[in-house]
Design a protein around this motif. Sequence first.
Motif, PDB file in Angstrom:
ATOM      1  N   GLN A 247       0.919  -1.222   0.013  1.00 20.70           N
ATOM      2  CA  GLN A 247      -0.086   0.011  -0.109  1.00 20.70           C
ATOM      3  C   GLN A 247       0.932   1.325   0.025  1.00 20.70           C
ATOM      4  O   GLN A 247       0.663   2.113  -0.702  1.00 20.70           O
ATOM      5  CB  GLN A 247      -0.773  -0.102   1.315  1.00 20.70           C
ATOM      6  CG  GLN A 247      -2.097  -1.116   1.080  1.00 20.70           C
ATOM      7  CD  GLN A 247      -3.036  -1.138   2.419  1.00 20.70           C
ATOM      8  OE1 GLN A 247      -2.879  -0.269   3.043  1.00 20.70           O
ATOM      9  NE2 GLN A 247      -3.853  -2.180   2.335  1.00 20.70           N
ATOM     10  N   LEU A 248       1.906   1.159   0.592  1.00 22.48           N
ATOM     11  CA  LEU A 248       3.046   2.504   0.693  1.00 22.48           C
ATOM     12  C   LEU A 248       3.430   2.310  -0.681  1.00 22.48           C
ATOM     13  O   LEU A 248       3.766   3.542  -1.035  1.00 22.48           O
ATOM     14  CB  LEU A 248       4.086   2.042   1.657  1.00 22.48           C
ATOM     15  CG  LEU A 248       3.688   2.166   3.125  1.00 22.48           C
ATOM     16  CD1 LEU A 248       4.799   1.950   4.020  1.00 22.48           C
ATOM     17  CD2 LEU A 248       2.954   3.524   3.496  1.00 22.48           C
ATOM     18  N   GLN A 249       3.791   1.336  -1.466  1.00 22.13           N
ATOM     19  CA  GLN A 249       4.437   1.562  -2.689  1.00 22.13           C
ATOM     20  C   GLN A 249       3.302   2.094  -3.734  1.00 22.13           C
ATOM     21  O   GLN A 249       3.694   2.607  -4.507  1.00 22.13           O
ATOM     22  CB  GLN A 249       4.832   0.320  -3.044  1.00 22.13           C
ATOM     23  CG  GLN A 249       6.024  -0.554  -2.430  1.00 22.13           C
ATOM     24  CD  GLN A 249       6.543  -1.752  -2.837  1.00 22.13           C
ATOM     25  OE1 GLN A 249       5.672  -2.915  -2.796  1.00 22.13           O
ATOM     26  NE2 GLN A 249       7.842  -2.191  -3.019  1.00 22.13           N
ATOM     27  N   ALA A 250       2.229   1.662  -3.492  1.00 24.01           N
ATOM     28  CA  ALA A 250       0.993   2.119  -4.357  1.00 24.01           C
ATOM     29  C   ALA A 250       0.816   3.790  -4.344  1.00 24.01           C
ATOM     30  O   ALA A 250       0.632   4.462  -5.030  1.00 24.01           O
ATOM     31  CB  ALA A 250      -0.342   1.349  -4.065  1.00 24.01           C
ATOM     32  N   LEU A 251       1.092   4.021  -2.948  1.00 24.35           N
ATOM     33  CA  LEU A 251       0.761   5.611  -2.740  1.00 24.35           C
ATOM     34  C   LEU A 251       2.077   6.375  -3.455  1.00 24.35           C
ATOM     35  O   LEU A 251       1.766   7.292  -3.758  1.00 24.35           O
ATOM     36  CB  LEU A 251       0.932   5.815  -1.068  1.00 24.35           C
ATOM     37  CG  LEU A 251       0.662   7.256  -0.574  1.00 24.35           C
ATOM     38  CD1 LEU A 251      -0.645   7.848  -1.043  1.00 24.35           C
ATOM     39  CD2 LEU A 251       0.745   7.317   1.006  1.00 24.35           C
ATOM     40  N   ALA A 252       3.298   5.544  -3.210  1.00 28.05           N
ATOM     41  CA  ALA A 252       4.467   6.503  -3.780  1.00 28.05           C
ATOM     42  C   ALA A 252       4.309   6.714  -5.235  1.00 28.05           C
ATOM     43  O   ALA A 252       4.667   7.515  -5.669  1.00 28.05           O
ATOM     44  CB  ALA A 252       5.815   5.457  -3.315  1.00 28.05           C
ATOM     45  N   ALA A 253       3.887   5.417  -5.756  1.00 32.31           N
ATOM     46  CA  ALA A 253       3.570   5.553  -7.101  1.00 32.31           C
ATOM     47  C   ALA A 253       2.740   6.850  -7.588  1.00 32.31           C
ATOM     48  O   ALA A 253       2.785   7.369  -8.624  1.00 32.31           O
ATOM     49  CB  ALA A 253       2.964   4.359  -7.782  1.00 32.31           C
ATOM     50  N   GLU A 254       1.728   6.923  -6.702  1.00 30.94           N
ATOM     51  CA  GLU A 254       0.538   7.837  -6.912  1.00 30.94           C
ATOM     52  C   GLU A 254       1.034   9.311  -7.156  1.00 30.94           C
ATOM     53  O   GLU A 254       1.039  10.240  -7.620  1.00 30.94           O
ATOM     54  CB  GLU A 254      -0.596   7.731  -6.098  1.00 30.94           C
ATOM     55  CG  GLU A 254      -1.505   6.899  -6.244  1.00 30.94           C
ATOM     56  CD  GLU A 254      -2.450   6.530  -5.130  1.00 30.94           C
ATOM     57  OE1 GLU A 254      -2.706   7.747  -4.568  1.00 30.94           O
ATOM     58  OE2 GLU A 254      -3.205   5.702  -5.026  1.00 30.94           O
ATOM     59  N   LYS A 255       2.160   9.427  -6.084  1.00 30.12           N
ATOM     60  CA  LYS A 255       2.842  10.626  -5.889  1.00 30.12           C
ATOM     61  C   LYS A 255       4.205  10.644  -7.004  1.00 30.12           C
ATOM     62  O   LYS A 255       5.048  11.779  -6.785  1.00 30.12           O
ATOM     63  CB  LYS A 255       3.445  10.873  -4.624  1.00 30.12           C
ATOM     64  CG  LYS A 255       2.210  10.828  -3.526  1.00 30.12           C
ATOM     65  CD  LYS A 255       2.607  11.071  -2.036  1.00 30.12           C
ATOM     66  CE  LYS A 255       1.445  11.252  -1.150  1.00 30.12           C
ATOM     67  NZ  LYS A 255       0.941  12.581  -1.271  1.00 30.12           N
ATOM     68  N   GLY A 256       4.404  10.007  -8.116  1.00 27.26           N
ATOM     69  CA  GLY A 256       5.242   9.839  -8.868  1.00 27.26           C
ATOM     70  C   GLY A 256       6.847   9.501  -8.345  1.00 27.26           C
ATOM     71  O   GLY A 256       7.773   9.696  -8.659  1.00 27.26           O
ATOM     72  N   MET A 257       6.792   8.762  -7.116  1.00 28.48           N
ATOM     73  CA  MET A 257       7.935   8.214  -6.476  1.00 28.48           C
ATOM     74  C   MET A 257       8.071   6.857  -6.391  1.00 28.48           C
ATOM     75  O   MET A 257       7.122   6.234  -7.036  1.00 28.48           O
ATOM     76  CB  MET A 257       7.975   8.789  -4.958  1.00 28.48           C
ATOM     77  CG  MET A 257       8.061  10.291  -4.919  1.00 28.48           C
ATOM     78  SD  MET A 257       8.176  10.779  -3.144  1.00 28.48           S
ATOM     79  CE  MET A 257       6.141  10.901  -2.588  1.00 28.48           C
ATOM     80  N   ARG A 258       9.050   6.251  -6.111  1.00 28.60           N
ATOM     81  CA  ARG A 258       9.168   4.702  -6.102  1.00 28.60           C
ATOM     82  C   ARG A 258       9.744   4.088  -4.546  1.00 28.60           C
ATOM     83  O   ARG A 258      10.957   4.794  -4.251  1.00 28.60           O
ATOM     84  CB  ARG A 258      10.425   4.393  -7.192  1.00 28.60           C
ATOM     85  CG  ARG A 258      10.374   3.071  -7.365  1.00 28.60           C
ATOM     86  CD  ARG A 258      11.342   2.803  -8.646  1.00 28.60           C
ATOM     87  NE  ARG A 258      12.648   2.954  -8.282  1.00 28.60           N
ATOM     88  CZ  ARG A 258      13.650   4.294  -8.688  1.00 28.60           C
ATOM     89  NH1 ARG A 258      13.093   5.110  -9.260  1.00 28.60           N
ATOM     90  NH2 ARG A 258      14.715   4.069  -8.242  1.00 28.60           N
ATOM     91  N   LEU A 259       9.168   3.556  -4.008  1.00 24.03           N
ATOM     92  CA  LEU A 259       9.597   2.851  -2.756  1.00 24.03           C
ATOM     93  C   LEU A 259      10.140   1.421  -3.074  1.00 24.03           C
ATOM     94  O   LEU A 259       9.351   0.695  -3.427  1.00 24.03           O
ATOM     95  CB  LEU A 259       8.474   2.786  -1.675  1.00 24.03           C
ATOM     96  CG  LEU A 259       8.671   2.361  -0.353  1.00 24.03           C
ATOM     97  CD1 LEU A 259       9.726   2.893   0.382  1.00 24.03           C
ATOM     98  CD2 LEU A 259       7.499   1.963   0.309  1.00 24.03           C
ATOM     99  N   GLU A 260      11.196   1.294  -2.670  1.00 27.56           N
ATOM    100  CA  GLU A 260      12.062   0.050  -2.920  1.00 27.56           C
ATOM    101  C   GLU A 260      12.876  -0.264  -1.640  1.00 27.56           C
ATOM    102  O   GLU A 260      13.029   0.485  -0.620  1.00 27.56           O
ATOM    103  CB  GLU A 260      13.146   0.240  -4.139  1.00 27.56           C
ATOM    104  CG  GLU A 260      12.207   0.318  -5.495  1.00 27.56           C
ATOM    105  CD  GLU A 260      13.413   0.289  -6.694  1.00 27.56           C
ATOM    106  OE1 GLU A 260      14.482   0.538  -6.344  1.00 27.56           O
ATOM    107  OE2 GLU A 260      12.828   0.336  -7.458  1.00 27.56           O
ATOM    108  N   ALA A 261      13.209  -1.345  -1.557  1.00 23.57           N
ATOM    109  CA  ALA A 261      13.964  -2.178  -0.247  1.00 23.57           C
ATOM    110  C   ALA A 261      15.049  -1.134   0.198  1.00 23.57           C
ATOM    111  O   ALA A 261      15.598  -1.062   1.368  1.00 23.57           O
ATOM    112  CB  ALA A 261      14.454  -3.471  -0.372  1.00 23.57           C
ATOM    113  N   ASP A 262      15.659  -0.208  -0.761  1.00 24.65           N
ATOM    114  CA  ASP A 262      16.954   0.557  -0.465  1.00 24.65           C
ATOM    115  C   ASP A 262      16.420   2.005  -0.080  1.00 24.65           C
ATOM    116  O   ASP A 262      17.287   2.797   0.040  1.00 24.65           O
ATOM    117  CB  ASP A 262      18.007   0.717  -1.394  1.00 24.65           C
ATOM    118  CG  ASP A 262      17.441   1.102  -2.743  1.00 24.65           C
ATOM    119  OD1 ASP A 262      16.167   1.350  -3.129  1.00 24.65           O
ATOM    120  OD2 ASP A 262      18.221   1.611  -3.706  1.00 24.65           O
ATOM    121  N   GLY A 263      15.089   2.152   0.024  1.00 22.62           N
ATOM    122  CA  GLY A 263      14.525   3.671   0.370  1.00 22.62           C
ATOM    123  C   GLY A 263      13.417   4.176  -0.620  1.00 22.62           C
ATOM    124  O   GLY A 263      13.074   3.441  -1.609  1.00 22.62           O
TER     125      GLY A 263
END
Length: 558
Positions: A247-263
């Motif tokens: 869910q955090l990764q989906a939110l990040a994508a909505e904001k044009g960002m990318r959440l991965e295991a390194d940050g």
Amino acid sequence: MPSLDARGVASLLREYAQRTALRGANPYRAKAYARAADSLAALAVPLDVLVAEDRLTEIPGVGDAIADIITKVHKTGSHPSLEKLRKEIPASVLEMLAIPGLRPEKVLRLYKDLGIGSLSELEAAANDDRIKKAKGLGAALQTKILQNLAIAKSGEGRLHLHRAAALLAHAKDSIRKSRPEFKRVTIAGDFRRGCELVGDLAIVAEAAEPGKTSTPPADGLQIRVSDRKHFGAALLFATGSAAHVQQLQALAAEKGMRLEADGLHDGRTLIADDEAEIYRALGLPFIDPELREGRGEVELGLKGKLPKLVTDKDLRGILHCHTDASDGTETLATMAKATRQRGLEYFGVADHSKSAHYAGGLSVEEIAQQHLEADRLNKRFGNFRILKGIESDIMADGSLDYDDEVLERFDFVVASIHGRFKLDRKAQTQRLLRAISDRHTTIIGHMTGRQLQRRPGYEIDVEKVLRACAKHDVVVEINAHPWRLDLDWRWHQAALEFGCMMSINPDAHSIPELDHMHWGIVMARKGGVPADRILNAMTLAEITRYLRQKRRSLARAA
């Protein structure tokens, strides 16, 4: 042959424990082997190092005798006693020991009398009604097997919260001693999320150069090594849950960002490397680990509606404890003093009632004696107080097991079910509803009667029971005993929405069990419960006033 690692030795030691139990030997010896196997599964230092340095007895639950067994198994891949036991029973028979309540002697009967040699064969035999027809086994055992098969499957490889805590604490300490270059060592996984059963033993460590470090092989314990720059993201991913991270990764994508295991990345730029910073960059407040289950916490965070969770420091007293007047190990004075030494303001004694013959339930005369003792002690304690309670058995028809005149002597009454678990859902629900409507009931104890990995709760309409508690101003217990943790945290939000107050109670029968309160706090936090909805987060003055008002309403009702 090459020496066995901790994983291999733990597996064989667990087999040794099971075969020892089937042999009918000392049951405590079999349990000791099993606990030592669990400790090996959480080993943070390579086993060959501990063997070479003669440090095996540093492992929790490992004394000299078990250390000798571990050493031989580690070096040779087996043990003469184990090989001898293997000739007696096929390996598949051991699977049946996973069924809660199915004792080793019954497993032997099933194997020798009915030829049942595996868990799948046991399930088939139970479904075919073969067990209830067998002499010495019967319908009750068959019912228990069918009920507990699901528990065996769902709880496989998972540890009770308090047991996982001990193993992880030892692992963390071992890592600090053996790897001084690690700057931070933090427990993660489902333990950090406060899950009632823990299968994901995980630790995140910070190293200056993680690429040049290595972690020991382990069975169950996972050590993730990160540098400072990426530590927060490593901790976030290692904590989980998978649903929350997604869910955090989906939110990040909505904001044009990318959440991965390194940050958290914005294009090629790493914009957040700390847990709190990651949440903040996503427009969220910090979400407590206990809430991270993908059950709406991200949406609540975006709306600014996350609850402020109760903490250990919020509790001001303890309710629902037992003494040697019933089935506890200590006197009233000793339990009260131990509670006072923990910085709390009151101790609520709630020994078993007269119907609990198995637990030394109190007669009316014994109640009078206990109350005189409480009065005497209260005069000496000053600003600390013993509250006079009882854990009154709920009878099959829903009545409490003392007359009104007796019940009115108590400051509070915990009403609990301790028998007749097999009533059908409607009858069991009606039983609880009648107890809740009794004007003397203050708290409903361990509402579903479950014991984790031992027995399922009895069948009730939980929602109907919670609504009745709210209607009659009856407090819902969060039983903090790590085998119970009842009411299940998944029902806490419903209880709050209906208007229920809750009470975190240790159900302590000894001084060490007073500290079970912490596991109740963990469950309340996981359920999203704030301090202002916890009865024993009240000060002594507040709870005295609350209970006095309850007694006044009793008098008016009478």
